[in-house]
Write a protein that holds these residues in place. Sequence first.
Motif, PDB file in Angstrom:
ATOM      1  N   LYS A  99      28.553  63.295  40.043  1.00 36.64           N
ATOM      2  CA  LYS A  99      28.578  64.722  40.338  1.00 36.64           C
ATOM      3  C   LYS A  99      27.337  65.406  39.775  1.00 36.64           C
ATOM      4  CE  LYS A  99      33.564  65.435  40.710  1.00 36.64           C
ATOM      5  NZ  LYS A  99      34.724  66.218  40.225  1.00 36.64           N
ATOM      6  N   GLN A 100      26.853  64.924  38.655  1.00 38.50           N
ATOM      7  CA  GLN A 100      25.731  65.571  37.982  1.00 38.50           C
ATOM      8  C   GLN A 100      24.518  65.699  38.887  1.00 38.50           C
ATOM      9  OE1 GLN A 100      24.830  64.257  33.923  1.00 38.50           O
ATOM     10  NE2 GLN A 100      22.650  64.306  34.385  1.00 38.50           N
ATOM     11  N   ASP A 101      24.193  64.626  39.608  1.00 42.45           N
ATOM     12  CA  ASP A 101      23.004  64.652  40.478  1.00 42.45           C
ATOM     13  C   ASP A 101      23.228  65.533  41.699  1.00 42.45           C
ATOM     14  OD1 ASP A 101      21.309  62.762  38.964  1.00 42.45           O
ATOM     15  OD2 ASP A 101      22.915  61.365  39.421  1.00 42.45           O
ATOM     16  N   MET A 102      24.456  65.544  42.207  1.00 43.03           N
ATOM     17  CA  MET A 102      24.756  66.435  43.327  1.00 43.03           C
ATOM     18  C   MET A 102      24.744  67.887  42.861  1.00 43.03           C
ATOM     19  SD  MET A 102      25.336  66.400  46.620  1.00 43.03           S
ATOM     20  CE  MET A 102      26.053  64.814  47.104  1.00 43.03           C
ATOM     21  N   THR A 115      29.885  71.378  52.977  1.00 42.15           N
ATOM     22  CA  THR A 115      30.051  69.987  53.420  1.00 42.15           C
ATOM     23  C   THR A 115      30.301  69.040  52.249  1.00 42.15           C
ATOM     24  OG1 THR A 115      27.679  69.424  53.279  1.00 42.15           O
ATOM     25  CG2 THR A 115      28.469  70.408  55.340  1.00 42.15           C
ATOM     26  N   ARG A 116      30.143  69.533  51.031  1.00 46.36           N
ATOM     27  CA  ARG A 116      30.287  68.656  49.859  1.00 46.36           C
ATOM     28  C   ARG A 116      31.720  68.143  49.742  1.00 46.36           C
ATOM     29  NH1 ARG A 116      28.287  69.653  43.563  1.00 46.36           N
ATOM     30  NH2 ARG A 116      29.378  67.840  42.712  1.00 46.36           N
ATOM     31  N   VAL A 117      31.840  66.825  49.550  1.00 48.02           N
ATOM     32  CA  VAL A 117      33.160  66.208  49.467  1.00 48.02           C
ATOM     33  C   VAL A 117      33.081  64.950  48.611  1.00 48.02           C
ATOM     34  CG1 VAL A 117      32.742  64.909  51.611  1.00 48.02           C
ATOM     35  CG2 VAL A 117      35.082  65.288  50.830  1.00 48.02           C
ATOM     36  N   ASP A 118      34.111  64.713  47.789  1.00 49.16           N
ATOM     37  CA  ASP A 118      34.224  63.464  47.038  1.00 49.16           C
ATOM     38  C   ASP A 118      34.896  62.443  47.947  1.00 49.16           C
ATOM     39  OD1 ASP A 118      33.133  64.712  44.865  1.00 49.16           O
ATOM     40  OD2 ASP A 118      35.015  64.974  43.782  1.00 49.16           O
ATOM     41  N   PHE A 119      34.263  61.295  48.138  1.00 49.26           N
ATOM     42  CA  PHE A 119      34.790  60.337  49.102  1.00 49.26           C
ATOM     43  C   PHE A 119      35.232  59.009  48.489  1.00 49.26           C
ATOM     44  CE2 PHE A 119      30.267  59.589  48.786  1.00 49.26           C
ATOM     45  CZ  PHE A 119      30.142  58.209  48.813  1.00 49.26           C
ATOM     46  N   ALA A 120      34.911  58.770  47.210  1.00 46.70           N
ATOM     47  CA  ALA A 120      35.316  57.499  46.584  1.00 46.70           C
ATOM     48  C   ALA A 120      35.269  57.631  45.065  1.00 46.70           C
ATOM     49  CB  ALA A 120      34.402  56.363  47.049  1.00 46.70           C
ATOM     50  N   ILE A 229      34.145  58.655  37.351  1.00 45.13           N
ATOM     51  CA  ILE A 229      33.143  58.099  38.266  1.00 45.13           C
ATOM     52  C   ILE A 229      33.537  58.475  39.694  1.00 45.13           C
ATOM     53  CG2 ILE A 229      31.946  56.011  39.021  1.00 45.13           C
ATOM     54  CD1 ILE A 229      32.684  54.733  36.351  1.00 45.13           C
ATOM     55  N   ASP A 230      33.092  59.634  40.106  1.00 48.16           N
ATOM     56  CA  ASP A 230      33.368  60.139  41.447  1.00 48.16           C
ATOM     57  C   ASP A 230      32.096  60.104  42.285  1.00 48.16           C
ATOM     58  OD1 ASP A 230      36.066  60.825  40.862  1.00 48.16           O
ATOM     59  OD2 ASP A 230      35.380  62.657  39.879  1.00 48.16           O
ATOM     60  N   TYR A 231      32.270  59.859  43.577  1.00 49.17           N
ATOM     61  CA  TYR A 231      31.139  59.798  44.511  1.00 49.17           C
ATOM     62  C   TYR A 231      31.190  61.001  45.458  1.00 49.17           C
ATOM     63  CZ  TYR A 231      30.031  54.936  43.245  1.00 49.17           C
ATOM     64  OH  TYR A 231      29.658  53.785  42.581  1.00 49.17           O
ATOM     65  N   PRO A 232      30.307  61.980  45.261  1.00 52.35           N
ATOM     66  CA  PRO A 232      30.253  63.117  46.182  1.00 52.35           C
ATOM     67  C   PRO A 232      29.211  62.902  47.288  1.00 52.35           C
ATOM     68  CG  PRO A 232      28.991  63.627  44.226  1.00 52.35           C
ATOM     69  CD  PRO A 232      29.526  62.221  44.044  1.00 52.35           C
ATOM     70  N   ALA A 233      29.438  63.538  48.423  1.00 48.78           N
ATOM     71  CA  ALA A 233      28.492  63.479  49.546  1.00 48.78           C
ATOM     72  C   ALA A 233      28.299  64.879  50.087  1.00 48.78           C
ATOM     73  CB  ALA A 233      29.018  62.554  50.630  1.00 48.78           C
ATOM     74  N   ALA A 234      27.147  65.110  50.700  1.00 48.78           N
ATOM     75  CA  ALA A 234      26.877  66.422  51.307  1.00 48.78           C
ATOM     76  C   ALA A 234      25.736  66.317  52.308  1.00 48.78           C
ATOM     77  CB  ALA A 234      26.540  67.452  50.231  1.00 48.78           C
ATOM     78  N   VAL A 235      25.700  67.261  53.221  1.00 46.26           N
ATOM     79  CA  VAL A 235      24.589  67.388  54.171  1.00 46.26           C
ATOM     80  C   VAL A 235      23.450  68.114  53.465  1.00 46.26           C
ATOM     81  CG1 VAL A 235      23.827  68.455  56.339  1.00 46.26           C
ATOM     82  CG2 VAL A 235      26.115  67.427  56.169  1.00 46.26           C
TER      83      VAL A 235
END
Length: 268
Positions: A99-102, A115-120, A229-235
């Motif tokens: 999350k820190q880098d996002m 669009t930000r979402v945690d996916f894994a 340890i969460d994995y976020p994604a975004a456009v």
Amino acid sequence: MQKQLTAILAALCMMWAAGCGAQTSDQQTAPQQPSAKPAETTLMVSAAASLTDALNELKTAFEREHPGVAISYNFGSSGKLASQIEQGAPADVFLSASKQDMDRLEEKQLIVTDTRVDFAKNELVLISSASSPLALSSFEELGDDAVKHLAVGEPTTVPAGRYAKETLEHLKMWDNLSDKLVFASDVRQVLTYVESGNAEAGIVYASDAAISPKVKVIAAAEPEWHNPIDYPAAVIAASRQADTARMFLAFVTSDKGKAIFKQYGFHE
């Protein structure tokens, strides 16, 4: 005789003219060639190195369902990828291992926030070579003289290294192990160091250990020893293909996407 030659020449000219006319007619009525295949849309995805295997399989599945779109990956440590995006490197989507880098990118308005979402999610594990004679059974035993090199990701840029540092600091071992630490540019390099025997032990994600038959898991870190340890994604805000990028994220978070990540050791 001259009249006969004149008649023959006239007949030949008429035949030649008829042939040219037929050829012109054929050319005019010939079917048009089919138009060239439209150029593919290439989506640039910057993604954490720990996602490599899962995303390569997801790419195949996504492109099969969206034949007009090609996925191009840029794998690396999340910290370095975030820095590249800050510096204007081309990217449509960012899949981070922390999350820190996002958060950095969101604070600078470099992602499309909605669009930000945690996916894994993932876990942190201690590994050694599958053929290692080490008798370790826990993180607390890393001070043993048999462990001369402990591979971890560089904490300032590699999320797995950051979590490793948090874990060892929680156990009050970070400073005492400083002489043994071997820093890697991303978590996959940590895995390589241990696989090759260049480090007796290493700290990686459970998903990394799961894909390598050359290592074995010694122990898993307790969740309270480090940040989640969460994995976020975004456009990415600068993307010129925002609709396609959203479509890709929708696939990542779909049941098909979740099944692929689960297969490679991630969980929800």
